[in-house]
Design a protein around this motif. Structure first.
Motif, PDB file in Angstrom:
ATOM      1  N   LYS A   5      21.634 -72.891  54.511  1.00 52.46           N
ATOM      2  CA  LYS A   5      22.386 -73.859  54.305  1.00 52.46           C
ATOM      3  C   LYS A   5      21.675 -74.676  53.182  1.00 52.46           C
ATOM      4  CE  LYS A   5      24.317 -73.890  59.116  1.00 52.46           C
ATOM      5  NZ  LYS A   5      24.182 -74.415  60.388  1.00 52.46           N
ATOM      6  N   ASP A  70      29.263 -81.113  54.443  1.00 49.63           N
ATOM      7  CA  ASP A  70      30.093 -80.109  55.172  1.00 49.63           C
ATOM      8  C   ASP A  70      30.058 -78.748  54.524  1.00 49.63           C
ATOM      9  OD1 ASP A  70      30.767 -82.123  57.006  1.00 49.63           O
ATOM     10  OD2 ASP A  70      32.818 -82.569  55.909  1.00 49.63           O
ATOM     11  N   SER A  74      28.421 -75.736  56.435  1.00 54.16           N
ATOM     12  CA  SER A  74      29.001 -74.467  56.641  1.00 54.16           C
ATOM     13  C   SER A  74      28.860 -72.921  56.314  1.00 54.16           C
ATOM     14  CB  SER A  74      30.669 -74.286  56.334  1.00 54.16           C
ATOM     15  OG  SER A  74      30.741 -74.371  54.983  1.00 54.16           O
TER      16      SER A  74
END
Length: 261
Positions: A5, A70, A74
């Motif tokens: 991420k 965000d 994800s």
């Protein structure tokens, strides 16, 4: 195998493609998603092709920071992009403020804390402006934002006086807006108490971009009517010199080498 991420927090510089850092270009290249005010993506041009663009307007800075976190959380490698240096009056602060709020229990996004964050610096407007006219930032300097949207005016005024008393070269960000047109003239009047009326001032509009304009004026000539939100205003200190050689003109701030020359 855990999903990486990654969030790149990228400063793209003042606008000229030649001044975008190689690391910034690499971050954009590695990203699938780009979050920015649309103008910044337009200025970057080709490197943004074949990426998913998330264009949020001015005033939606918090929304941009949340969206970038965000997307990265994800699993989408994301670049949050701003002009200049993203750590100077820009989006990097909001990213870390949101993470701080999460750690304090004020947000409900634990997934943000798993995001790897890489802040990529860029050339700021004050550096670009100084380079266009010589070496204005050659000695101690500071920046002051004249926007009281997030900072009380009393605090800003105190900083202007302190910078004047300390004889710093000062770069003013957010000098004026449609609803805020008196603060710059107030700052001029404050500084005139501490340095000569002849002190050189840079007015750099749309620095390094196609419609760039550069003016060097005296401090006592500074007027808010000649400035807009696309203009950087840098005021020399009491030692800053404006030198002219025919059509060439420079401003520099000496560091004290005169004693050694």
């Amino acid at each position: 195998m855990s999903l990486k991420k990654q969030l790149f927090v990228v400063g793209m510089g003042p606008g000229n493609a030649d001044l975008v850092a190689p690391k910034a270009l690499k971050a954009v290249e590695q990203s699938t998603d780009l979050v920015a005010y649309g103008l910044y993506l337009d200025l970057l041009g080709e490197p943004c092709n074949n990426k998913v663009h998330h264009d949020l307007p001015l005033g939606e800075e918090i929304g941009r920071a949340r969206l970038a976190l965000d997307l990265a959380a994800s699993g989408k490698t994301t670049s949050l992009i701003s002009s200049g240096d993203i750590g100077i009056y820009a989006m990097a602060t909001l990213v870390f403020e949101l993470l701080d709020r999460q750690l304090q229990g004020l947000e409900d996004h634990p997934e943000w804390l798993d995001v790897e964050i890489d802040v990529v610096p860029g050339i700021s407007a004050m550096q670009a402006g100084a380079s266009r006219i010589g070496a204005m930032l050659g000695h101690d300097f500071c920046t002051v934002s004249l926007s009281d949207l997030l900072t009380p005016w009393e605090t800003i005024d105190k900083r202007i006086h302190s910078a004047g008393e300390g004889d710093f070269v000062i770069s003013f960000y957010n000098p004026v807006s449609k609803k805020r047109d008196w603060q710059l003239n107030h700052a001029r009047d404050v500084l005139l108490k501490y340095r000569p009326a002849s002190t050189p001032v840079l007015l750099g509009r749309q620095l390094t971009r196609e419609d760039e304009t550069i003016r060097i004026i005296r401090l006592d000539e500074l007027d808010a009517k000649d400035v807009d939100m696309f203009t950087l205003v840098s005021v020399g200190n009491s030692e800053s010199r404006h030198i002219i050689n025919g059509e060439k003109s420079w401003v520099y701030t000496p560091r004290g080498y005169k004693k050694k020359l």
